[in-house]
Design a protein around this motif. Structure first.
Motif, PDB file in Angstrom:
ATOM      1  N   UNK A  59      23.841  43.385  28.304  1.00 13.97           N
ATOM      2  CA  UNK A  59      25.036  43.308  29.141  1.00 13.97           C
ATOM      3  C   UNK A  59      26.265  42.958  28.296  1.00 13.97           C
ATOM      4  N   UNK A  60      26.087  42.024  27.368  1.00 14.25           N
ATOM      5  CA  UNK A  60      27.208  41.590  26.545  1.00 14.25           C
ATOM      6  C   UNK A  60      27.725  42.734  25.666  1.00 14.25           C
ATOM      7  N   UNK A  61      26.820  43.400  24.974  1.00 10.37           N
ATOM      8  CA  UNK A  61      27.238  44.471  24.072  1.00 10.37           C
ATOM      9  C   UNK A  61      27.824  45.647  24.840  1.00 10.37           C
TER      10      UNK A  61
ATOM     11  N   UNK B  97      31.755  46.894  24.707  1.00 11.54           N
ATOM     12  CA  UNK B  97      32.067  48.249  24.248  1.00 11.54           C
ATOM     13  C   UNK B  97      32.842  49.026  25.297  1.00 11.54           C
ATOM     14  N   UNK B  98      32.385  48.976  26.550  1.00 14.06           N
ATOM     15  CA  UNK B  98      33.050  49.761  27.601  1.00 14.06           C
ATOM     16  C   UNK B  98      34.473  49.278  27.826  1.00 14.06           C
ATOM     17  N   UNK B  99      34.693  47.970  27.763  1.00 14.01           N
ATOM     18  CA  UNK B  99      36.041  47.434  27.936  1.00 14.01           C
ATOM     19  C   UNK B  99      36.949  47.844  26.779  1.00 14.01           C
ATOM     20  N   UNK B 100      36.449  47.695  25.555  1.00 15.05           N
ATOM     21  CA  UNK B 100      37.282  48.032  24.385  1.00 15.05           C
ATOM     22  C   UNK B 100      37.566  49.526  24.328  1.00 15.05           C
ATOM     23  N   UNK B 101      36.559  50.335  24.580  1.00 16.70           N
ATOM     24  CA  UNK B 101      36.750  51.787  24.548  1.00 16.70           C
ATOM     25  C   UNK B 101      37.707  52.222  25.654  1.00 16.70           C
TER      26      UNK B 101
ATOM     27  N   UNK C 198      38.863  59.626  33.157  1.00 12.61           N
ATOM     28  CA  UNK C 198      37.667  59.593  34.015  1.00 12.61           C
ATOM     29  C   UNK C 198      36.527  58.811  33.379  1.00 12.61           C
ATOM     30  N   UNK C 199      36.403  58.882  32.059  1.00 13.26           N
ATOM     31  CA  UNK C 199      35.372  58.091  31.379  1.00 13.26           C
ATOM     32  C   UNK C 199      35.603  56.608  31.647  1.00 13.26           C
ATOM     33  N   UNK C 200      36.859  56.194  31.607  1.00 18.50           N
ATOM     34  CA  UNK C 200      37.174  54.787  31.844  1.00 18.50           C
ATOM     35  C   UNK C 200      36.734  54.331  33.232  1.00 18.50           C
ATOM     36  N   UNK C 201      36.804  55.224  34.209  1.00 19.98           N
ATOM     37  CA  UNK C 201      36.501  54.834  35.589  1.00 19.98           C
ATOM     38  C   UNK C 201      35.058  55.132  35.996  1.00 19.98           C
ATOM     39  N   UNK C 202      34.242  55.574  35.075  1.00 16.56           N
ATOM     40  CA  UNK C 202      32.848  55.897  35.386  1.00 16.56           C
ATOM     41  C   UNK C 202      31.937  54.770  34.904  1.00 16.56           C
ATOM     42  N   UNK C 203      31.087  54.276  35.783  1.00 20.28           N
ATOM     43  CA  UNK C 203      30.187  53.153  35.497  1.00 20.28           C
ATOM     44  C   UNK C 203      30.948  51.916  35.024  1.00 20.28           C
ATOM     45  N   UNK C 204      32.089  51.664  35.658  1.00 22.00           N
ATOM     46  CA  UNK C 204      32.834  50.438  35.392  1.00 22.00           C
ATOM     47  C   UNK C 204      34.036  50.656  34.493  1.00 22.00           C
ATOM     48  N   UNK C 205      35.227  50.240  34.979  1.00 23.27           N
ATOM     49  CA  UNK C 205      36.429  50.378  34.174  1.00 23.27           C
ATOM     50  C   UNK C 205      36.648  49.131  33.316  1.00 23.27           C
ATOM     51  N   UNK C 206      37.801  49.050  32.668  1.00 24.95           N
ATOM     52  CA  UNK C 206      38.083  47.932  31.764  1.00 24.95           C
ATOM     53  C   UNK C 206      38.002  46.599  32.499  1.00 24.95           C
TER      54      UNK C 206
ATOM     55  N   UNK D 207      35.434  41.434  33.409  1.00 29.86           N
ATOM     56  CA  UNK D 207      34.930  40.432  34.347  1.00 29.86           C
ATOM     57  C   UNK D 207      33.448  40.182  34.180  1.00 29.86           C
ATOM     58  N   UNK D 208      32.706  41.237  33.962  1.00 34.48           N
ATOM     59  CA  UNK D 208      31.257  41.092  33.752  1.00 34.48           C
ATOM     60  C   UNK D 208      30.969  40.306  32.482  1.00 34.48           C
ATOM     61  N   UNK D 209      31.714  40.610  31.407  1.00 37.43           N
ATOM     62  CA  UNK D 209      31.538  39.912  30.141  1.00 37.43           C
ATOM     63  C   UNK D 209      31.872  38.430  30.304  1.00 37.43           C
ATOM     64  N   UNK D 210      32.963  38.159  30.997  1.00 38.69           N
ATOM     65  CA  UNK D 210      33.397  36.779  31.166  1.00 38.69           C
ATOM     66  C   UNK D 210      32.453  35.969  32.044  1.00 38.69           C
ATOM     67  N   UNK D 211      31.679  36.644  32.890  1.00 40.63           N
ATOM     68  CA  UNK D 211      30.768  35.938  33.785  1.00 40.63           C
ATOM     69  C   UNK D 211      29.415  35.629  33.143  1.00 40.63           C
TER      70      UNK D 211
END
Length: 372
Positions: free
Chosen positions: A302-304, A308-312, A347-355, A360-364
């Protein structure tokens, strides 16, 4: 940890890149997404011949049992070509079948390119909360509606999340089912998305589904599959950003203002360097997420993945916007590949979770909370 690609992975990347360069130019892509099916059967056959559909499938079912790194290599190259074929949807669903077990025959068909798959996880008003499941399954019969299933209309079979117990947002009580897309009670509304791929809203009315794994305990697998797709999307975004950055630099060398190429303006040089840096940072963190994906614990995964998804996602937004700015008005026209790349990155940004979702997931995560 060794971050160098193996010789086999480099050869795989070269093979996919040769196919893109030779047979998948901008005009070929346009012809494919404007066709009735929304993709090219010839291009799909080429992906099969390259062994890409067999790559994530276990060896026992005729595949190569490719790792997340292997898939990352492929997705980067497909991203460079803005491929519209239902490859990502198929391999994501195949990963779900692989992890669930008991679907050897279907996986053999996937490896041979005979079957296309898709996942149907999203529901209205749930946004990115995949645990918010309101499609129900009683006695193996599914009822309810899934929305924005990428390439759901092109799939032969669907991996569907449904609730067999618990409340609407509970993680317990979620099950995964394999559903024939042409089965009685399945209604598919297919449409083109702004990046010229296809998605579908799918309604189930007493539709038969085959249970994957253990009933009521599908959340862990659902989350793992979503994370797998997120890593592949990050890799695709890196490929798109590479091509978009190169196209922007080339355009700046030819577009003239005040009698000189705009590439000679220092302010624009700085902006193009920033685009390059964003792409390289995205490549690094995607490589880290892919390298650790197969062996990491759920918490580490989850962390990795979220990092990655947030930074990308941040990088994709910056690279896309800068490219449009430097291209000027041409940057938003359908005649220019840059506009299509910008749309795909969006669209990639909004697929399976955006920034915001992944930040928020990382911070939790407990480790982050303890560090804070």
């Amino acid at each position: 940890m060794n971050f160098n690609l193996s010789d086999e992975q480099k050869q795989l990347a070269d093979a996919v890149r040769r196919f893109i360069d030779k047979s998948y130019d901008f005009e070929s892509r346009k012809k494919a997404y404007k066709s009735e099916t929304g993709y090219s059967e010839a291009a799909w056959s080429a992906l099969v011949e390259l062994g890409l559909t067999a790559l994530p499938v276990p060896e026992a079912q005729g595949g190569f049992n490719g790792s997340a790194i292997d898939m990352m290599v492929v997705m980067q190259e497909l991203g460079r070509g803005l491929v519209v074929e239902p490859y990502l949807a198929t391999v994501t669903a195949a990963y779900a079948l692989k992890q669930a077990g008991g679907q050897d025959a279907v996986l053999e068909q996937v490896a041979g390119g005979e079957v296309k798959l898709a996942t149907a996880f999203n529901e209205r008003e749930a946004r990115y909360a995949l645990n918010d499941v309101r499609v129900t399954a009683k006695g193996g019969k599914l009822n309810g509606t899934k929305v924005v299933a990428i390439h759901g209309g092109q799939a032969d079979k669907l991996v569907v999340s449904a609730r067999t117990g618990g409340g609407n947002a509970d993680q317990d009580g979620i099950s995964l089912f394999l559903v024939d897309a042409k089965a009685p009670g399945v209604t598919i509304r297919d449409y083109r998305t702004i990046d010229n791929l296809h998605a579908a809203d799918i309604t189930f009315q007493d539709a038969a589904g085959e249970l994957l794994g253990t009933e009521g305990q599908g959340w862990a697998l659902l989350e793992q599959v979503a994370d797998y797709a997120a890593v592949l999307l990050c890799a695709e975004a890196v490929g798109v950003m590479d091509t978009l950055t190169a196209a922007t630099i080339e355009y700046a060398k030819t577009r003239q203002q005040f009698g000189v190429p705009i590439a000679r303006f220092q302010a624009l040089q700085h902006r193009m360097v920033e685009m390059f840096i964003h792409a390289e940072q995205s490549r690094s963190i995607t490589l880290l997420a892919a390298a650790r994906f197969d062996e990491a614990s759920p918490e580490e995964r989850r962390r990795y993945v979220s990092a990655a998804k947030a930074r990308v996602g941040q990088a994709a937004r910056t690279v896309g916007q800068e490219a449009v700015q430097i291209h000027g008005g041409m940057g938003v026209t359908d005649e220019l590949p840059a506009a299509h790349m910008f749309k795909r990155l969006t669209l990639i940004n909004t697929t399976f979770g955006d920034v915001d979702h992944h930040l928020g997931r990382f911070a939790s995560l407990p480790e982050f909370q303890q560090a804070a």
